[in-house]
Every structure is written in structure tokens, then in C-alpha cells.
Design a protein around this motif. Structure first.
Motif, PDB file in Angstrom:
ATOM      1  N   LEU A   1      -5.067  24.517  -3.950  1.00  0.00           N
ATOM      2  CA  LEU A   1      -3.771  24.698  -3.301  1.00  0.00           C
ATOM      3  C   LEU A   1      -3.561  23.667  -2.197  1.00  0.00           C
ATOM      4  N   GLY A   2      -4.607  23.409  -1.424  1.00  0.00           N
ATOM      5  CA  GLY A   2      -4.510  22.441  -0.342  1.00  0.00           C
ATOM      6  C   GLY A   2      -4.158  21.052  -0.839  1.00  0.00           C
ATOM      7  N   PHE A   3      -4.713  20.664  -1.981  1.00  0.00           N
ATOM      8  CA  PHE A   3      -4.413  19.333  -2.513  1.00  0.00           C
ATOM      9  C   PHE A   3      -2.985  19.247  -3.033  1.00  0.00           C
ATOM     10  N   PHE A   4      -2.588  20.181  -3.906  1.00  0.00           N
ATOM     11  CA  PHE A   4      -1.283  20.100  -4.540  1.00  0.00           C
ATOM     12  C   PHE A   4      -0.147  20.215  -3.520  1.00  0.00           C
ATOM     13  N   TYR A   5      -0.260  21.128  -2.574  1.00  0.00           N
ATOM     14  CA  TYR A   5       0.794  21.273  -1.579  1.00  0.00           C
ATOM     15  C   TYR A   5       0.740  20.151  -0.543  1.00  0.00           C
ATOM     16  N   GLY A   6      -0.448  19.568  -0.364  1.00  0.00           N
ATOM     17  CA  GLY A   6      -0.559  18.451   0.566  1.00  0.00           C
ATOM     18  C   GLY A   6       0.185  17.217   0.093  1.00  0.00           C
ATOM     19  N   VAL A   7       0.337  17.060  -1.213  1.00  0.00           N
ATOM     20  CA  VAL A   7       1.089  15.923  -1.750  1.00  0.00           C
ATOM     21  C   VAL A   7       2.540  15.974  -1.284  1.00  0.00           C
ATOM     22  N   ALA A   8       3.136  17.171  -1.324  1.00  0.00           N
ATOM     23  CA  ALA A   8       4.519  17.328  -0.856  1.00  0.00           C
ATOM     24  C   ALA A   8       4.617  17.086   0.647  1.00  0.00           C
ATOM     25  N   VAL A   9       3.613  17.548   1.406  1.00  0.00           N
ATOM     26  CA  VAL A   9       3.602  17.294   2.853  1.00  0.00           C
ATOM     27  C   VAL A   9       3.540  15.795   3.116  1.00  0.00           C
ATOM     28  N   LEU A  10       2.716  15.088   2.347  1.00  0.00           N
ATOM     29  CA  LEU A  10       2.574  13.647   2.504  1.00  0.00           C
ATOM     30  C   LEU A  10       3.935  12.953   2.385  1.00  0.00           C
ATOM     31  N   ARG A  11       4.701  13.318   1.381  1.00  0.00           N
ATOM     32  CA  ARG A  11       5.980  12.650   1.159  1.00  0.00           C
ATOM     33  C   ARG A  11       6.961  12.895   2.307  1.00  0.00           C
TER      34      ARG A  11
ATOM     35  N   ILE B   1       0.843  -1.203   0.000  1.00  0.00           N
ATOM     36  CA  ILE B   1       0.000   0.000   0.000  1.00  0.00           C
ATOM     37  C   ILE B   1       0.876   1.250   0.000  1.00  0.00           C
ATOM     38  N   ASP B   2       1.911   1.226   0.803  1.00  0.00           N
ATOM     39  CA  ASP B   2       2.833   2.358   0.869  1.00  0.00           C
ATOM     40  C   ASP B   2       3.572   2.531  -0.455  1.00  0.00           C
ATOM     41  N   GLU B   3       4.040   1.443  -1.032  1.00  0.00           N
ATOM     42  CA  GLU B   3       4.769   1.532  -2.304  1.00  0.00           C
ATOM     43  C   GLU B   3       3.886   2.085  -3.407  1.00  0.00           C
ATOM     44  N   LEU B   4       2.656   1.616  -3.483  1.00  0.00           N
ATOM     45  CA  LEU B   4       1.729   2.100  -4.514  1.00  0.00           C
ATOM     46  C   LEU B   4       1.427   3.574  -4.319  1.00  0.00           C
ATOM     47  N   SER B   5       1.191   3.978  -3.076  1.00  0.00           N
ATOM     48  CA  SER B   5       0.891   5.384  -2.805  1.00  0.00           C
ATOM     49  C   SER B   5       2.058   6.285  -3.180  1.00  0.00           C
ATOM     50  N   MET B   6       3.278   5.827  -2.927  1.00  0.00           N
ATOM     51  CA  MET B   6       4.447   6.649  -3.251  1.00  0.00           C
ATOM     52  C   MET B   6       4.650   6.790  -4.750  1.00  0.00           C
ATOM     53  N   ARG B   7       4.295   5.763  -5.512  1.00  0.00           N
ATOM     54  CA  ARG B   7       4.411   5.893  -6.964  1.00  0.00           C
ATOM     55  C   ARG B   7       3.401   6.922  -7.481  1.00  0.00           C
TER      56      ARG B   7
ATOM     57  N   LEU C   1       4.147  14.714  -8.198  1.00  0.00           N
ATOM     58  CA  LEU C   1       5.238  15.654  -8.004  1.00  0.00           C
ATOM     59  C   LEU C   1       6.025  15.907  -9.284  1.00  0.00           C
ATOM     60  N   SER C   2       5.958  14.987 -10.228  1.00  0.00           N
ATOM     61  CA  SER C   2       6.679  15.164 -11.490  1.00  0.00           C
ATOM     62  C   SER C   2       5.900  16.008 -12.487  1.00  0.00           C
ATOM     63  N   MET C   3       4.633  16.262 -12.201  1.00  0.00           N
ATOM     64  CA  MET C   3       3.788  17.043 -13.108  1.00  0.00           C
ATOM     65  C   MET C   3       4.065  18.538 -12.958  1.00  0.00           C
ATOM     66  N   PRO C   4       3.876  19.304 -14.029  1.00  0.00           N
ATOM     67  CA  PRO C   4       3.953  20.778 -13.906  1.00  0.00           C
ATOM     68  C   PRO C   4       2.710  21.287 -13.193  1.00  0.00           C
ATOM     69  N   TRP C   5       2.781  21.280 -11.850  1.00  0.00           N
ATOM     70  CA  TRP C   5       1.575  21.519 -11.055  1.00  0.00           C
ATOM     71  C   TRP C   5       0.974  22.893 -11.289  1.00  0.00           C
ATOM     72  N   LEU C   6       1.805  23.882 -11.629  1.00  0.00           N
ATOM     73  CA  LEU C   6       1.270  25.220 -11.844  1.00  0.00           C
ATOM     74  C   LEU C   6       0.332  25.247 -13.047  1.00  0.00           C
ATOM     75  N   LEU C   7       0.672  24.488 -14.085  1.00  0.00           N
ATOM     76  CA  LEU C   7      -0.204  24.421 -15.262  1.00  0.00           C
ATOM     77  C   LEU C   7      -1.529  23.752 -14.905  1.00  0.00           C
ATOM     78  N   PHE C   8      -1.467  22.670 -14.114  1.00  0.00           N
ATOM     79  CA  PHE C   8      -2.690  22.009 -13.684  1.00  0.00           C
ATOM     80  C   PHE C   8      -3.506  22.927 -12.771  1.00  0.00           C
ATOM     81  N   LEU C   9      -2.805  23.674 -11.948  1.00  0.00           N
ATOM     82  CA  LEU C   9      -3.478  24.622 -11.061  1.00  0.00           C
ATOM     83  C   LEU C   9      -4.235  25.674 -11.866  1.00  0.00           C
ATOM     84  N   LEU C  10      -3.575  26.218 -12.879  1.00  0.00           N
ATOM     85  CA  LEU C  10      -4.227  27.210 -13.737  1.00  0.00           C
ATOM     86  C   LEU C  10      -5.389  26.597 -14.485  1.00  0.00           C
TER      87      LEU C  10
END
Length: 280
Positions: A144-154, A106-112, A118-127
Motif C-alpha cells: 500500500l505504501g508503494f502504490f499510494y506513494g506514487v500518487a503522492v510523488l506526482r 531525470i524529472d521527465e524520465l521519472s514522470m513517464r 498510474l495507468s495500471m490497474p493497481w488493485l489487480l497488482f495489489l491482489l
């Protein structure tokens, strides 16, 4: 908490960060009371006036008092980004603690999945999301809460893996404790310090992101006084009326610097190395 604040304030950088942050919060709260003029009131007789005794920071292209607009300019940005940072910290922190504790496939799948985001150009998706859902706070805050929460998760997941390997967690599992009590009573108290520092870091970055969105026309909308929007509207006046751009830039940068200095001081007071935490 008071002991932590005293420790933070004892450091020069911490004292500066705490002062800047509290000053901005106080100004945002009292802006309607201390502003000398209506921040949205236009005056055709006071267009692009230089700083003076009447208009301490000058006026803009519509004759609006820049001091009043700067005082009000942080209200929307602070409210939106603080709420979004709280959401990011809560969901990203809980998910990181969960996956770091459970481990396995479960952890391995979630990290992938996290790596893919994190590899996506998040600013373009945000716009893209904001252009579809609208530029209001109801769209910007959860996005903003979702995209920045991904980095917090890691980050939190990496710290949770270290805590999960300790003896008291092994003992709790051996006693047959359920997952939820382990997460809430054993894991969370040992990771709350890192969550606090992470939340402060993400808040400062969200402030810059929200101001960038306002600058691009996707954040605050006219005539709302907002620092990013003020820079966008007056950026063509750098050669003739630099005060119209300088003051909102100074206000935004001082708040971001203050939050970062405060987060640094809190991290050091709690024994957290921000550099190693981010690199996890």
C-alpha cells in the motif's frame, strides 16, 4: 500545531472531522478495556440475537457480540493503514521534492515511469502481490505504501516545481549550496503543509482499500475482528439480520468521513486548495 487545531475546530466541518477521527483513535486504543465481551468468543446460545440491553448491537452467526467486534474492528485497519500512509507520504514526498527541484531529463524520465504506474490497474497488482507474499501486514503495509506513494510523488512534484522557481531557491543555488541542504532547509519546509494534507487523504483511501481487501479475503483473516471482514462474513444476512452488516459499515464510513473532513479543514486552514493540488 495547537493554533492549527484551534483553527480547524472553529470550522463546523473541521470540528466534526476532528471529533470523529479522535473518537475512533481513542476507541481503538481503549477497545480491550471498554469492550463488554471477548470479540472472538463464540456462543451457540446467542446466535443472531437482535440488539438488546445485553448485546447493544446484537450478535452474529457465531454468537459473537457485534459491539465488541466493532470496537476492536478498527485496530488492525488503523495501525496498518496509518503506517502505510506514513511510508507513502515520506517516500513519495521526498521523491517528488527531489524530482521537482532537479528537473531536466531525470524529472521527465521519472514522470513517464510514474505515468505508467498510474495507468495500471493497481488493485489487480495489489491482489497479485498479496496473493504471492501473503495477506499479513508485512506484505500489505509496504505494498500500500508503494502504490499510494506514487500518487503522492506526482502531486508533490508539481508543487515542488512551483517552489523551485522562486527567488530564494535561485539565490540558494547561486550561493553554491549543495542539493541536500536545498531540499531539506529550503524545499521541505515550504511543502510540509501539502505533505500533511496529502498524507491524511491517502490514509482515508487506504482505509477503504484495506477494508476492501479484507472483504475479498486478502486483508484481515478470521477470527480477527475487522470491519471489512465482518461485512464479508455477514453480507448474506441483510434481509434477516441487518444489524450484523450495518454497524461495521457505519464505523468504517464514519472514520473515512471524519478523516476527509479533517483533511479538508486542515487544507483550508493552511491555504491549500485540495482540488487544484490533486489536479497537478
Amino acid at each position: 500545531m495547537l493554533a492549527l487545531l484551534r483553527t480547524v475546530a472553529s470550522r463546523p466541518s473541521g470540528a466534526i472531522g476532528l471529533t470523529l477521527t479522535l473518537a475512533h483513535l481513542l476507541v481503538a486504543l481503549l477497545a480491550p478495556v471498554i469492550s463488554p465481551f471477548d470479540p472472538t468468543a463464540q456462543n451457540a446460545d446467542a446466535i443472531l440475537l437482535a440488539p438488546s440491553a445485553t448485546h447493544w448491537m446484537g450478535t452474529d452467526t457465531l454468537g459473537r457480540d457485534i459491539l465488541s467486534r466493532v470496537l476492536h474492528g478498527g485496530r488492525l485497519a488503523i495501525a496498518v493503514t496509518f503506517t502505510a500512509a506514513l511510508i507513502a507520504t515520506l517516500w513519495g514526498g521526498f521523491a517528488g521534492i527531489f524530482f521537482g527541484t532537479v528537473g531536466g531529463r531525470i524529472d521527465e524520465l521519472s514522470m513517464r515511469i510514474v505515468d505508467a504506474f498510474l495507468s495500471m490497474p493497481w488493485l489487480l497488482f495489489l491482489l497479485l502481490i498479496i496473493s504471492i507474499g501473503g495477506a499479513g501486514p508485512l506484505t500489505i503495509i509496504p505494498t500500500l505504501g508503494f502504490f499510494y506513494g506514487v500518487a503522492v510523488l506526482r502531486v508533490i512534484r508539481g508543487a515542488a516545481m512551483q517552489v523551485a522557481a522562486r527567488d530564494f531557491i535561485t539565490a540558494a543555488k547561486a550561493r553554491g549550496e549543495a542539493l541536500w541542504p536545498i531540499l531539506t532547509r529550503e524545499m521541505f519546509p515550504n511543502l510540509s503543509d501539502i505533505l500533511l494534507v496529502e498524507g491524511a487523504m491517502r490514509w482515508s483511501w487506504m482505509l477503504l482499500a484495506f477494508s476492501s481487501l479484507s472483504f475479498l479475503g486478502f486483508g484481515a483473516t478470521p477470527p480477527t475482528p475487522d470491519w471489512g471482514l465482518m461485512v464479508a462474513q455477514e453480507r448474506g444476512l441483510l434481509a434477516t439480520a441487518p444489524w450484523a452488516v450495518f454497524w461495521p459499515c457505519l464505523a468504517l464510513s464514519s472514520l473515512i468521513i471524519g478523516i476527509n473532513l479533517l483533511a479538508d479543514a486542515v487544507g483550508k486552514a493552511l491555504g491549500i486548495d485540495r482540488t487544484s493540488a490533486v489536479a497537478v
